[in-house]
Design a protein around this motif. Structure first.
Motif, PDB file in Angstrom:
ATOM      1  N   ALA A 145     -13.316 -11.721  25.549  1.00 59.82           N
ATOM      2  CA  ALA A 145     -14.758 -11.941  25.373  1.00 59.82           C
ATOM      3  C   ALA A 145     -15.036 -12.278  23.918  1.00 59.82           C
ATOM      4  O   ALA A 145     -14.455 -11.694  23.004  1.00 59.82           O
ATOM      5  CB  ALA A 145     -15.551 -10.702  25.778  1.00 59.82           C
ATOM      6  N   ILE A 146     -15.932 -13.243  23.742  1.00 64.87           N
ATOM      7  CA  ILE A 146     -16.300 -13.704  22.404  1.00 64.87           C
ATOM      8  C   ILE A 146     -17.804 -13.551  22.216  1.00 64.87           C
ATOM      9  O   ILE A 146     -18.596 -14.119  22.967  1.00 64.87           O
ATOM     10  CB  ILE A 146     -15.913 -15.187  22.202  1.00 64.87           C
ATOM     11  N   ASP A 147     -18.180 -12.769  21.216  1.00 64.06           N
ATOM     12  CA  ASP A 147     -19.587 -12.656  20.818  1.00 64.06           C
ATOM     13  C   ASP A 147     -19.713 -13.462  19.525  1.00 64.06           C
ATOM     14  O   ASP A 147     -19.554 -12.931  18.432  1.00 64.06           O
ATOM     15  CB  ASP A 147     -19.971 -11.191  20.614  1.00 64.06           C
ATOM     16  N   TYR A 148     -19.934 -14.773  19.696  1.00 68.38           N
ATOM     17  CA  TYR A 148     -19.934 -15.698  18.563  1.00 68.38           C
ATOM     18  C   TYR A 148     -21.260 -15.615  17.824  1.00 68.38           C
ATOM     19  O   TYR A 148     -22.334 -15.637  18.425  1.00 68.38           O
ATOM     20  CB  TYR A 148     -19.699 -17.133  19.048  1.00 68.38           C
ATOM     21  N   ILE A 150     -23.979 -21.789  18.821  1.00 66.63           N
ATOM     22  CA  ILE A 150     -23.013 -21.309  19.813  1.00 66.63           C
ATOM     23  C   ILE A 150     -22.573 -22.444  20.732  1.00 66.63           C
ATOM     24  O   ILE A 150     -21.389 -22.549  21.073  1.00 66.63           O
ATOM     25  CB  ILE A 150     -23.582 -20.108  20.589  1.00 66.63           C
ATOM     26  N   GLU A 151     -23.486 -23.320  21.110  1.00 69.04           N
ATOM     27  CA  GLU A 151     -23.120 -24.462  21.959  1.00 69.04           C
ATOM     28  C   GLU A 151     -22.127 -25.372  21.244  1.00 69.04           C
ATOM     29  O   GLU A 151     -21.203 -25.903  21.870  1.00 69.04           O
ATOM     30  CB  GLU A 151     -24.362 -25.252  22.381  1.00 69.04           C
ATOM     31  N   LYS A 152     -22.300 -25.541  19.937  1.00 73.19           N
ATOM     32  CA  LYS A 152     -21.360 -26.338  19.154  1.00 73.19           C
ATOM     33  C   LYS A 152     -19.969 -25.699  19.194  1.00 73.19           C
ATOM     34  O   LYS A 152     -18.958 -26.388  19.371  1.00 73.19           O
ATOM     35  CB  LYS A 152     -21.859 -26.462  17.707  1.00 73.19           C
ATOM     36  N   PHE A 153     -19.920 -24.373  19.068  1.00 76.29           N
ATOM     37  CA  PHE A 153     -18.641 -23.658  19.152  1.00 76.29           C
ATOM     38  C   PHE A 153     -18.019 -23.831  20.542  1.00 76.29           C
ATOM     39  O   PHE A 153     -16.823 -24.083  20.661  1.00 76.29           O
ATOM     40  CB  PHE A 153     -18.811 -22.169  18.836  1.00 76.29           C
ATOM     41  N   VAL A 154     -18.828 -23.695  21.591  1.00 73.41           N
ATOM     42  CA  VAL A 154     -18.320 -23.821  22.963  1.00 73.41           C
ATOM     43  C   VAL A 154     -17.722 -25.209  23.180  1.00 73.41           C
ATOM     44  O   VAL A 154     -16.633 -25.348  23.758  1.00 73.41           O
ATOM     45  CB  VAL A 154     -19.424 -23.524  24.002  1.00 73.41           C
ATOM     46  N   THR A 155     -18.395 -26.237  22.690  1.00 73.58           N
ATOM     47  CA  THR A 155     -17.889 -27.608  22.808  1.00 73.58           C
ATOM     48  C   THR A 155     -16.546 -27.738  22.098  1.00 73.58           C
ATOM     49  O   THR A 155     -15.583 -28.288  22.650  1.00 73.58           O
ATOM     50  CB  THR A 155     -18.905 -28.613  22.234  1.00 73.58           C
ATOM     51  N   GLN A 156     -16.469 -27.223  20.888  1.00 74.40           N
ATOM     52  CA  GLN A 156     -15.224 -27.273  20.122  1.00 74.40           C
ATOM     53  C   GLN A 156     -14.121 -26.484  20.838  1.00 74.40           C
ATOM     54  O   GLN A 156     -12.980 -26.942  20.933  1.00 74.40           O
ATOM     55  CB  GLN A 156     -15.449 -26.718  18.717  1.00 74.40           C
ATOM     56  N   PHE A 157     -14.468 -25.306  21.347  1.00 74.14           N
ATOM     57  CA  PHE A 157     -13.496 -24.475  22.049  1.00 74.14           C
ATOM     58  C   PHE A 157     -12.909 -25.234  23.244  1.00 74.14           C
ATOM     59  O   PHE A 157     -11.697 -25.254  23.446  1.00 74.14           O
ATOM     60  CB  PHE A 157     -14.162 -23.174  22.531  1.00 74.14           C
ATOM     61  N   LYS A 158     -13.763 -25.866  24.020  1.00 73.74           N
ATOM     62  CA  LYS A 158     -13.306 -26.591  25.209  1.00 73.74           C
ATOM     63  C   LYS A 158     -12.446 -27.797  24.843  1.00 73.74           C
ATOM     64  O   LYS A 158     -11.541 -28.164  25.595  1.00 73.74           O
ATOM     65  CB  LYS A 158     -14.502 -27.028  26.058  1.00 73.74           C
TER      66      LYS A 158
END
Length: 138
Positions: free
Chosen positions: A6-9, A72-80
């Motif tokens: 779990a990530i609490d970014y 957070i959405e920017k992080f999620v995009t990068q993560f994917k």
């Protein structure tokens, strides 16, 4: 069985929690500077078998996106992009920081220890993960 992470970014810090190998218990892993999250996760995934990642989705009381949603959405995009084969599950993170802080009070941590925002983030990630595990077993 692989673990669930779990990530609490957050803008400055990111709290991480992980399950045991049987996916029964959630435990705090660490808190890291958010700008190092991808590098930390690359290293972690190379050492540990993780099948899915929960990423907190910040919302306001009315269900609308919060002010930190864009970050957070920017992080999620990068993560994917970096981890295209990893299953990502978004989970509502409302109240997790407040619950984490109350948990610190209830467990008897002194005021100085409760001011450790990194610990709050790590506990918040643990709460996200434990809530997911509980709902999964119902």
């Amino acid at each position: 069985m692989p673990r669930i992470l779990a990530i609490d970014y957050g803008i400055k810090r990111t709290g991480l929690a992980v399950t045991d190998e049987l996916q029964i218990i959630a435990s705090g892993l660490t808190t890291i500077p958010s700008e190092t999250a991808i590098a930390f996760l690359k290293d972690y995934f190379s050492k540990e078998n993780v099948s899915k990642v929960l990423i907190g989705e910040p919302k306001q009381m009315n269900g609308e996106p919060s002010e930190s949603t864009a970050v957070i959405e920017k992080f999620v995009t990068q993560f994917k992009e970096v981890f295209p084969d990893m299953t990502v599950i978004r989970v509502d993170e409302r109240f997790t920081s407040k619950i984490a802080f109350q948990t610190m009070i209830d467990s008897g941590l002194k005021k100085k220890q409760r001011q450790n925002k990194g610990l709050v983030d790590e506990i918040a990630a643990t709460i996200l993960l434990q809530d997911y595990l509980t709902r999964k077993m119902i």
